[in-house]
Design a protein around this motif. Structure first.
Motif, PDB file in Angstrom:
ATOM      1  N   CYS A   4       0.846  -1.184   0.000  1.00 38.40           N
ATOM      2  CA  CYS A   4       0.000   0.000   0.000  1.00 38.40           C
ATOM      3  C   CYS A   4       0.892   1.248   0.000  1.00 38.40           C
ATOM      4  O   CYS A   4       1.835   1.331   0.790  1.00 38.40           O
ATOM      5  CB  CYS A   4      -0.927   0.005   1.209  1.00 38.40           C
ATOM      6  N   PRO A   5       0.595   2.227  -0.857  1.00 37.27           N
ATOM      7  CA  PRO A   5       1.401   3.452  -0.888  1.00 37.27           C
ATOM      8  C   PRO A   5       1.405   4.244   0.419  1.00 37.27           C
ATOM      9  O   PRO A   5       2.294   5.050   0.643  1.00 37.27           O
ATOM     10  CB  PRO A   5       0.739   4.280  -2.001  1.00 37.27           C
ATOM     11  N   CYS A   6       0.422   4.010   1.296  1.00 41.28           N
ATOM     12  CA  CYS A   6       0.308   4.799   2.527  1.00 41.28           C
ATOM     13  C   CYS A   6       1.423   4.546   3.523  1.00 41.28           C
ATOM     14  O   CYS A   6       1.543   5.265   4.511  1.00 41.28           O
ATOM     15  CB  CYS A   6      -1.045   4.571   3.190  1.00 41.28           C
ATOM     16  N   THR A  38      -3.245   7.391  -0.585  1.00 38.86           N
ATOM     17  CA  THR A  38      -3.208   6.276  -1.529  1.00 38.86           C
ATOM     18  C   THR A  38      -4.021   6.595  -2.779  1.00 38.86           C
ATOM     19  O   THR A  38      -3.610   6.265  -3.892  1.00 38.86           O
ATOM     20  CB  THR A  38      -3.712   4.986  -0.853  1.00 38.86           C
ATOM     21  N   ALA A  41      -1.892   8.767  -4.871  1.00 37.51           N
ATOM     22  CA  ALA A  41      -0.780   8.004  -5.436  1.00 37.51           C
ATOM     23  C   ALA A  41      -1.223   7.047  -6.539  1.00 37.51           C
ATOM     24  O   ALA A  41      -0.437   6.743  -7.439  1.00 37.51           O
ATOM     25  CB  ALA A  41      -0.065   7.225  -4.326  1.00 37.51           C
ATOM     26  N   THR A  42      -2.465   6.593  -6.496  1.00 35.50           N
ATOM     27  CA  THR A  42      -2.953   5.626  -7.492  1.00 35.50           C
ATOM     28  C   THR A  42      -3.874   6.265  -8.525  1.00 35.50           C
ATOM     29  O   THR A  42      -4.405   5.568  -9.389  1.00 35.50           O
ATOM     30  CB  THR A  42      -3.688   4.466  -6.795  1.00 35.50           C
ATOM     31  N   TRP A  74       4.372   9.827  -6.641  1.00 32.06           N
ATOM     32  CA  TRP A  74       4.171   9.872  -5.192  1.00 32.06           C
ATOM     33  C   TRP A  74       5.220   8.993  -4.539  1.00 32.06           C
ATOM     34  O   TRP A  74       5.254   7.784  -4.733  1.00 32.06           O
ATOM     35  CB  TRP A  74       2.736   9.471  -4.860  1.00 32.06           C
ATOM     36  N   TYR A 100       6.281  14.049  -3.049  1.00 34.34           N
ATOM     37  CA  TYR A 100       5.974  13.762  -4.447  1.00 34.34           C
ATOM     38  C   TYR A 100       6.944  14.511  -5.358  1.00 34.34           C
ATOM     39  O   TYR A 100       7.553  15.489  -4.961  1.00 34.34           O
ATOM     40  CB  TYR A 100       4.523  14.127  -4.787  1.00 34.34           C
TER      41      TYR A 100
END
Length: 167
Positions: A4-6, A38, A41-42, A74, A100
């Motif tokens: 997960c990007p978080c 997230t 980022a997505t 990100w 970012y």
């Protein structure tokens, strides 16, 4: 499977994705903030608008948000501080830094975000950007033609100031 990007360390499918897809509701302000990052980022920016407090959506700029999200890489997300925002709270604050890169410039977006819970749903209310502290040099700046601070007796540009390209 992907992380997960978080930054939680969990798989996307087990972390923020269920919130973004609408199959689950974030139970805390922190979970909402992580899922919003997230979504940025997505590129799932529709979720960003859905999570803004309904009374504040008139201030939301969907085009600018979409452009920012889709034209940025990100790089990371770091929670600095959380006040309130738990499952039993009605309000919460999350201080975070989202990093970012847009074009060739990397930015650390430092913000204090305010959240409000209506019923059993958390919403983003507003955010305040935290200004970066100015850089303060501990020692005087050394000019190219100044004596090198290492004590060699050479000019800085001929000693420690040499770059690998000029060597």
């Amino acid at each position: 499977m992907s992380a997960c990007p978080c930054g939680s360390g969990n798989e996307l499918s087990q972390c923020c994705e269920p919130y973004i897809e609408g199959t689950k509701k974030p139970s805390t302000a922190e979970a909402l903030m992580r899922s919003r990052y997230t979504a940025f980022a997505t590129g799932k920016v529709d979720y960003i608008e859905k999570t803004v407090l309904p009374e504040k959506r008139g201030e939301y700029d969907a085009k600018a948000t979409r452009d920012w999200s889709l034209n940025s890489k990100w790089n990371g997300f770091d929670i600095r501080r959380i006040e309130g925002g738990g499952e039993e709270d009605a309000k919460g604050t999350v201080e975070f830094v989202a990093t970012y890169t847009m074009g060739k410039k990397t930015t650390n977006h430092h913000e204090i975000a305010e959240f409000k819970k209506k019923g059993d749903v958390w919403y983003f209310v507003d955010g305040t950007t935290v200004a970066q502290e100015p850089f303060v040099r501990d020692t005087p700046k050394v000019g190219r033609n100044d004596p090198c601070p290492c004590g060699s007796g050479k000019k800085y540009k001929k000693c420690c100031g040499r770059t690998s390209a000029s060597e």
